[in-house]
Motif scaffolding. Structure first.
Motif, PDB file in Angstrom:
ATOM      1  N   SER A 212       0.829  -1.211   0.000  1.00  0.00           N
ATOM      2  CA  SER A 212       0.000   0.000   0.000  1.00  0.00           C
ATOM      3  C   SER A 212       0.861   1.259   0.000  1.00  0.00           C
ATOM      4  N   PHE A 213       1.895   1.261   0.830  1.00  0.00           N
ATOM      5  CA  PHE A 213       2.776   2.428   0.886  1.00  0.00           C
ATOM      6  C   PHE A 213       3.500   2.637  -0.435  1.00  0.00           C
ATOM      7  N   THR A 214       3.954   1.554  -1.054  1.00  0.00           N
ATOM      8  CA  THR A 214       4.656   1.652  -2.341  1.00  0.00           C
ATOM      9  C   THR A 214       3.749   2.236  -3.411  1.00  0.00           C
ATOM     10  N   ILE A 215       2.492   1.815  -3.429  1.00  0.00           N
ATOM     11  CA  ILE A 215       1.540   2.322  -4.431  1.00  0.00           C
ATOM     12  C   ILE A 215       1.422   3.835  -4.347  1.00  0.00           C
ATOM     13  N   VAL A 216       1.112   4.334  -3.164  1.00  0.00           N
ATOM     14  CA  VAL A 216       0.796   5.757  -3.001  1.00  0.00           C
ATOM     15  C   VAL A 216       2.050   6.629  -3.086  1.00  0.00           C
ATOM     16  N   MET A 243       1.157  -5.758  -6.731  1.00  0.00           N
ATOM     17  CA  MET A 243       1.523  -7.178  -6.722  1.00  0.00           C
ATOM     18  C   MET A 243       1.800  -7.657  -5.300  1.00  0.00           C
ATOM     19  N   VAL A 244       2.592  -6.876  -4.549  1.00  0.00           N
ATOM     20  CA  VAL A 244       2.906  -7.242  -3.169  1.00  0.00           C
ATOM     21  C   VAL A 244       1.639  -7.234  -2.323  1.00  0.00           C
ATOM     22  N   LEU A 245       0.778  -6.256  -2.556  1.00  0.00           N
ATOM     23  CA  LEU A 245      -0.484  -6.165  -1.823  1.00  0.00           C
ATOM     24  C   LEU A 245      -1.358  -7.385  -2.087  1.00  0.00           C
ATOM     25  N   GLY A 246      -1.446  -7.803  -3.350  1.00  0.00           N
ATOM     26  CA  GLY A 246      -2.253  -8.975  -3.686  1.00  0.00           C
ATOM     27  C   GLY A 246      -1.718 -10.238  -3.033  1.00  0.00           C
ATOM     28  N   ILE A 247      -0.400 -10.429  -3.075  1.00  0.00           N
ATOM     29  CA  ILE A 247       0.208 -11.609  -2.451  1.00  0.00           C
ATOM     30  C   ILE A 247       0.012 -11.564  -0.939  1.00  0.00           C
ATOM     31  N   GLY A 248       0.072 -10.358  -0.363  1.00  0.00           N
ATOM     32  CA  GLY A 248      -0.080 -10.214   1.081  1.00  0.00           C
ATOM     33  C   GLY A 248      -1.464 -10.526   1.598  1.00  0.00           C
ATOM     34  N   THR A 249      -2.475 -10.501   0.744  1.00  0.00           N
ATOM     35  CA  THR A 249      -3.825 -10.838   1.215  1.00  0.00           C
ATOM     36  C   THR A 249      -3.894 -12.268   1.741  1.00  0.00           C
ATOM     37  N   GLY A 250      -3.066 -13.154   1.185  1.00  0.00           N
ATOM     38  CA  GLY A 250      -3.032 -14.525   1.669  1.00  0.00           C
ATOM     39  C   GLY A 250      -4.203 -15.376   1.246  1.00  0.00           C
ATOM     40  N   ASN A 251      -5.111 -14.842   0.421  1.00  0.00           N
ATOM     41  CA  ASN A 251      -6.233 -15.649  -0.068  1.00  0.00           C
ATOM     42  C   ASN A 251      -6.095 -15.859  -1.572  1.00  0.00           C
ATOM     43  N   PRO A 252      -6.719 -16.922  -2.110  1.00  0.00           N
ATOM     44  CA  PRO A 252      -6.498 -17.292  -3.521  1.00  0.00           C
ATOM     45  C   PRO A 252      -6.805 -16.188  -4.523  1.00  0.00           C
ATOM     46  N   ALA A 335     -11.236  -9.195   5.269  1.00  0.00           N
ATOM     47  CA  ALA A 335     -12.109  -8.802   6.377  1.00  0.00           C
ATOM     48  C   ALA A 335     -12.746 -10.016   7.039  1.00  0.00           C
ATOM     49  N   ASP A 336     -12.907 -11.119   6.300  1.00  0.00           N
ATOM     50  CA  ASP A 336     -13.477 -12.339   6.877  1.00  0.00           C
ATOM     51  C   ASP A 336     -12.586 -12.939   7.949  1.00  0.00           C
ATOM     52  N   ASN A 337     -11.281 -12.617   7.901  1.00  0.00           N
ATOM     53  CA  ASN A 337     -10.325 -13.143   8.887  1.00  0.00           C
ATOM     54  C   ASN A 337     -10.038 -12.153  10.000  1.00  0.00           C
ATOM     55  N   GLY A 338     -10.877 -11.134  10.114  1.00  0.00           N
ATOM     56  CA  GLY A 338     -10.719 -10.173  11.188  1.00  0.00           C
ATOM     57  C   GLY A 338      -9.737  -9.057  10.904  1.00  0.00           C
ATOM     58  N   ASN A 339      -9.394  -8.832   9.639  1.00  0.00           N
ATOM     59  CA  ASN A 339      -8.479  -7.749   9.289  1.00  0.00           C
ATOM     60  C   ASN A 339      -9.260  -6.435   9.230  1.00  0.00           C
ATOM     61  N   HIS A 340      -9.047  -5.592  10.246  1.00  0.00           N
ATOM     62  CA  HIS A 340      -9.805  -4.339  10.330  1.00  0.00           C
ATOM     63  C   HIS A 340      -9.173  -3.216   9.515  1.00  0.00           C
ATOM     64  N   LEU A 341      -7.983  -3.457   8.944  1.00  0.00           N
ATOM     65  CA  LEU A 341      -7.312  -2.425   8.153  1.00  0.00           C
ATOM     66  C   LEU A 341      -7.589  -2.562   6.663  1.00  0.00           C
ATOM     67  N   TRP A 342      -8.469  -3.488   6.283  1.00  0.00           N
ATOM     68  CA  TRP A 342      -8.686  -3.754   4.860  1.00  0.00           C
ATOM     69  C   TRP A 342      -9.167  -2.510   4.117  1.00  0.00           C
ATOM     70  N   ILE A 343      -9.956  -1.685   4.776  1.00  0.00           N
ATOM     71  CA  ILE A 343     -10.493  -0.495   4.114  1.00  0.00           C
ATOM     72  C   ILE A 343      -9.371   0.484   3.765  1.00  0.00           C
TER      73      ILE A 343
END
Length: 561
Positions: A212-216, A243-252, A335-343
């Motif tokens: 996220s930081f790299t993007i902005v 790319m890093v953000l997508g991989i960091g989500t940890g979901n398929p 957000a399903d895994n309790g990640n409150h920073l997703w927004i």
């Protein structure tokens, strides 16, 4: 285990990346025939290109980590040598900077390899499975990830990318920072994150924060650039964040989106650099102040650049939108895994896309649609090559524009037929699992509407040519632009006001002084340490005797405790 499987690994992920390494090698070689035609030492240049291609394949297909590091390190040396073919005064500095940053992270990777060997007793990628539950395992992962970040150009190891983009020959930039280095860096990040280590929520959060930081941050720097290639260089950094953000989500769905965006970025980013290089070759400059009006001069280049610009900005139905759409879904899914920073991550990704579109509006205006630079030429100055071209319209040679057109067509195909072509053929088989979409997107309707809009535009244009139109000189507020030397509207002025906004003004000033440049920080620390050593070792006998006495006191204290 036979010798082949011991040293090399041919799975769906490595095969997919290897195929596109070959495609980009072919395109860049064709492009180089036109762009590098009159350069010296071309036999060395093409030899380095071939060695880069072979080394990239070697790194991708390596199963043994030592063999992988041999190819990986050799690529850093080849990058250094290829940048040296530039005809700019800063080429030597830029080549050294790229080599040191990548080489420094290679040293960290060796430390990570040593830890992996200590933990598992193996250096075979397919035999390593480490759970990230201790500080030592996290250290091993971060050391290996640092090499992937530096190769791909993620922050904080990114500063070599904009400098290389500006100073290196365009084919080199399109081949390495824009395509191969992205493929290799993200490939290795996927390899260690999905197969060699078992990720935990904390490390996934770290990856998402870095992404996220790299993007902005990178796109904010791109907004204020006045050089065509340097601006594209910062966007090359910004796109790595997705790319890093997508991989960091940890979901398929997020991981597939990150991998798909890796592919899409190499396509449209290479197209942008190749199109920008075509303008550079014909104009003799990449300074946006000296460009303008090239839309009429180079229509093929303009169209390919426009398509790639819309793709990188995430405009549907092009490929950049398809992969970003998947990453957005992956972020929401966390957000399903309790990640409150997703927004926050989602806002950063979408904000980055809007700023990307804004900066490319500036770039397209400055290079292709803006007022030609020669309209404001002062009578006592010699026309630059860019200014002289305005009265001599011509497109580049086919060897230069054919690769651009091929990549622009891929931007369309991989967007309109995203599921049927790239996802089904390359991305999903690479991950080996079923991907579920919970967001609905149909590219067919958007494509049809765009085609209808183009047809209507052509009809309106043809209707306008039926009657003879009155021609007049361009004017603003009743004043003819050609007669007003200070009224040229240049794209370089877009968004300059953001540099005066607090606290952005301070951040931009610090960035210009290279306060955030890891290479500059390391250089100052090294020379500062050397200065201390020179002061201490000054060649004066009493000083040396004092150090000997101090050393003996410390030694006696340790031994006699």
């Amino acid at each position: 285990m036979n010798l082949t499987t011991q040293f090399f690994k041919f799975d769906n992920l490595s095969m997919f990346v290897g195929i596109f390494i070959g495609i980009f090698f072919l395109l860049i070689t064709i492009y180089s025939f036109g762009f590098m035609r009159q350069r010296k030492r071309l036999i060395y240049y093409y030899s380095y290109l071939i060695l880069t291609f072979i080394s990239s394949l070697g790194a991708v297909f390596s199963n043994n980590l030592i063999l992988f590091m041999v190819f990986w390190g050799f690529l850093g040396l080849l990058l250094y040598l290829l940048i040296g073919f530039a005809q700019t005064e800063n080429a030597s500095y830029t080549a050294k900077k790229a080599f040191i940053i990548i080489g420094g992270t290679d040293a960290l990777m060796l430390l990570g390899l040593a830890i992996v060997w200590r933990l598992t007793g193996s250096l075979q990628m397919d035999e390593i499975s480490i759970t990230l539950n201790t500080k030592v395992t996290v250290l091993a992962y971060m050391c290996l990830a640092a090499g992937a970040f530096a190769k791909a150009g993620a922050m904080p190891f990114h500063t070599w990318v904009p400098d290389t983009a500006k100073d290196a020959p365009t084919p080199v930039v399109a081949f390495l920072p824009a395509s191969l280095d992205k493929l290799l860096g993200i490939y290795f990040l996927v390899r260690i994150s999905l197969y060699m280590f078992k990720m935990n929520p904390a490390l996934n959060t770290v990856l998402m924060m870095i992404g996220s930081f790299t993007i902005v941050a990178a796109v904010m720097m791109a907004l204020i650039q006045h050089d065509l290639k340097r601006l594209l260089g910062y966007h090359a950094v910004s796109q790595v964040g997705y790319m890093v953000l997508g991989i960091g989500t940890g979901n398929p769905i997020g991981i597939a989106g990150g991998l798909f965006h890796m592919l899409n970025n190499t396509i449209y980013k290479s197209c942008l650099f190749l199109s920008g290089g075509a303008v550079e070759k014909e104009a003799g400059t990449t300074d946006l102040e000296k460009l303008g009006g090239f839309g009429k001069i180079m229509p093929i280049t303009f169209i390919t650049f426009l398509i790639a610009s819309l793709a990188i900005s995430g405009v549907p139905p092009l490929n950049g939108f398809a992969s970003k759409w998947m990453i957005y879904q992956g972020i929401i899914k966390t957000a399903d895994n309790g990640n409150h920073l997703w927004i926050i991550y989602l806002a950063a990704a979408m904000f980055g896309s809007s700023l990307t579109l804004a900066s490319f509006m500036k770039l397209i205006h400055a290079v292709f649609l803006g007022q030609p630079a020669n309209k404001q030429t002062r009578s006592n100055e010699i026309l630059t090559k860019a200014e002289a071209m305005i009265n001599k319209p011509r497109e580049t040679s086919p060897t230069i524009w054919i690769p651009q057109v091929f990549l622009a067509v891929l931007c369309i195909i991989f967007g309109v037929f995203a599921y049927r072509v790239p996802l089904k053929m390359f991305i999903f088989p690479s991950l080996g699992e079923k991907i579920e979409f919970f967001g609905i997107w149909n590219a067919n309707l958007a494509t049809i509407l765009i085609i209808v809009g183009i047809i209507m535009g052509i009809i309106i244009y043809l209707l306008g040519t039926v009657t003879r139109a009155r021609e007049t000189k361009a004017f603003i507020g009743g004043e003819i632009l050609e007669e007003q030397l200070n009224m040229r509207v240049s794209g370089t002025e877009f968004y300059n006001t953001i540099k005066d906004i607090t606290p952005l003004d301070t951040i931009y000033r610090l960035a210009e002084r290279k306060v955030f440049d890891i290479y500059d920080i390391g250089t100052k620390m090294t020379f500062g340490f050397n200065k201390i050593l020179r002061y201490l070792h000054n060649g004066i006998l009493p000083t040396y005797l004092s150090w000997c006495l101090l050393g003996m006191i410390i030694l006696f204290y340790i031994l006699l405790r």
